[in-house]
Scaffold this active site. Sequence first.
Site, PDB file in Angstrom:
ATOM      1  N   GLU A  19     -12.813  57.771  56.708  1.00  0.00           N
ATOM      2  CA  GLU A  19     -11.347  57.850  56.742  1.00  0.00           C
ATOM      3  C   GLU A  19     -10.854  59.295  56.756  1.00  0.00           C
ATOM      4  O   GLU A  19      -9.761  59.569  57.227  1.00  0.00           O
ATOM      5  CB  GLU A  19     -10.738  57.119  55.531  1.00  0.00           C
TER       6      GLU A  19
ATOM      7  N   HIS B  71     -37.756  49.445  58.067  1.00  0.00           N
ATOM      8  CA  HIS B  71     -38.291  48.398  58.939  1.00  0.00           C
ATOM      9  C   HIS B  71     -37.245  47.916  59.940  1.00  0.00           C
ATOM     10  O   HIS B  71     -37.411  46.868  60.550  1.00  0.00           O
ATOM     11  CB  HIS B  71     -38.800  47.234  58.089  1.00  0.00           C
TER      12      HIS B  71
ATOM     13  N   LYS C 119      -3.207  46.847  61.456  1.00  0.00           N
ATOM     14  CA  LYS C 119      -2.296  46.263  60.455  1.00  0.00           C
ATOM     15  C   LYS C 119      -1.026  45.760  61.119  1.00  0.00           C
ATOM     16  O   LYS C 119      -0.517  44.696  60.791  1.00  0.00           O
ATOM     17  CB  LYS C 119      -1.927  47.306  59.388  1.00  0.00           C
TER      18      LYS C 119
HETATM   19  O1  PA5 Z   1      -8.256  56.235  50.856  1.00  0.00           O
HETATM   20  C1  PA5 Z   1      -7.267  55.552  51.027  1.00  0.00           C
HETATM   21  O2  PA5 Z   1      -6.124  56.004  50.859  1.00  0.00           O
HETATM   22  C2  PA5 Z   1      -7.381  54.089  51.405  1.00  0.00           C
HETATM   23  O3  PA5 Z   1      -8.688  53.734  51.672  1.00  0.00           O
HETATM   24  C3  PA5 Z   1      -6.827  53.205  50.283  1.00  0.00           C
HETATM   25  O4  PA5 Z   1      -7.521  53.469  49.101  1.00  0.00           O
HETATM   26  C4  PA5 Z   1      -6.964  51.726  50.618  1.00  0.00           C
HETATM   27  O5  PA5 Z   1      -6.412  51.445  51.859  1.00  0.00           O
HETATM   28  C5  PA5 Z   1      -6.256  50.882  49.550  1.00  0.00           C
HETATM   29  O6  PA5 Z   1      -4.923  51.249  49.467  1.00  0.00           O
HETATM   30  P1  PA5 Z   1      -3.942  50.676  48.362  1.00  0.00           P
HETATM   31  O7  PA5 Z   1      -4.435  51.106  47.031  1.00  0.00           O
HETATM   32  O8  PA5 Z   1      -2.627  51.260  48.685  1.00  0.00           O
HETATM   33  O9  PA5 Z   1      -3.979  49.171  48.512  1.00  0.00           O
END
Ligand code: PA5
Length: 421
Positions: A277, A298, A412
């Site tokens: 990310e 493996h 989304k």
């Molecule tokens: O690193 C990030 O910001 C994301 O991976 C969030 O942690 C993830 O999408 C969960 O988000 P939220 O806590 O708003 O549900």
Amino acid sequence: MLNLNTRFAEKYVSPDKLAAYAESSAEVLARCQAGEGRYADSQGWLDVDEWAGPEVLARTEQLATHLRALCDTFVIIGVGGSNNSARAVVEALHPHGARIVYAGNTLSAHELNRVIKDLEGHDVVIDCIAKNFETLEPGSSFRLLRQYLVNRYGREEASRRIVCTGTMGSSLERLCRAEGYTFVPFATNVGGRYTALTEVHLLPLAVAGADIRALVSGARKMQEACRGTSDVTTNSAWRYACLRNMLWDRGYRTELLGFFEPRFRWFSKWWEQLFAESEGKDGKGIFPSSLECSEELHSLGQYAQDGTHQLFETFIDLLTPGAGDSLVLGGTDVADSFDYLSGKDFWDINKASFAATRAAHAEVLPVLTLELDRIDEEHFGMLFYWFAFSCYASGSLLGVNPFDQPGVEAYKRLMFEALGK
Ligand code: PA5
């Protein structure tokens, strides 16, 4: 102790070239060490004490003690950055506190039915962790499990068994105030995947029985190591960031985080999320994946050795055996053709397998080794800080914003459309 051994990558990136690269990028490191105004809303983790100082630790331990008195099973409702760090530690160390169950990370009816079944016969507390209380998985699981608690305990008792970690001023906070749930504020200037050293994870870890003070103390040591020196030979997080980018420039597109202790399985998920990310954007970024050894030797091992040579590996090497890390294989009078193992400890057999894998792979691809003295809370604290800092530095060298994740919005939008939001 945490040390990055780069000996098995020198054939691909010489120490001289690495030093020259680090020197020419010194300004990037200086920015990361100081923190940057443009990322001010995402850098609260850089100074460990900002969200894990003595007051926070005392408050967290107090709340954890209260919650543990109510339950033997604690459900973490969260996804991505809101559950990965705690899960990495709990699944590796199995501390002796409340049993942890995970929800809020799936939309599978089968899985959610399994979670509910798993709660039967147990005293339950749920913790909904959501920075932005719009994420579908935690939001839907929270409603499901809240209703489960109300049906089981009644509304008043259920409200004592619900804690939420969310953004101040959010609809989640309003819901908590209205229903009388305990509300823990989400670190305001830390994005999900960088929250390992904040209440988001410290609370579930304390409920699980982990030593959160040791975790924080490990992270503090790494803060000093990562921010205290600009010398690439001693600042290993910086060295890792530079090497990743030099390898990227030479055409390496995938990194495998390898480990010979399956206990690191959930840590590797945390690592994958952090780098995927943070760096995978603007058409750039090394693809982070993992190699669980020896099992995946493996399967993926074949590709690593003989496939397209566009990947490199970073192995986590646990140096010192701890409790439960020794098991000697006895002799036998049955002719099973494994007599060469008689009297050997599995710890050493595993190490031999690692040494052989590293030597063979290093013939064809760069191999880095992250050496860890032990696997405990202190070392997890070190790992969390070390990788978070190196990810920030690595993303900055790559020229991307390591703190946003615009790419997850596209699916989304379509999903919410399909669901009629
Ligand atoms: O690193 C990030 O910001 C994301 O991976 C969030 O942690 C993830 O999408 C969960 O988000 P939220 O806590 O708003 O549900």
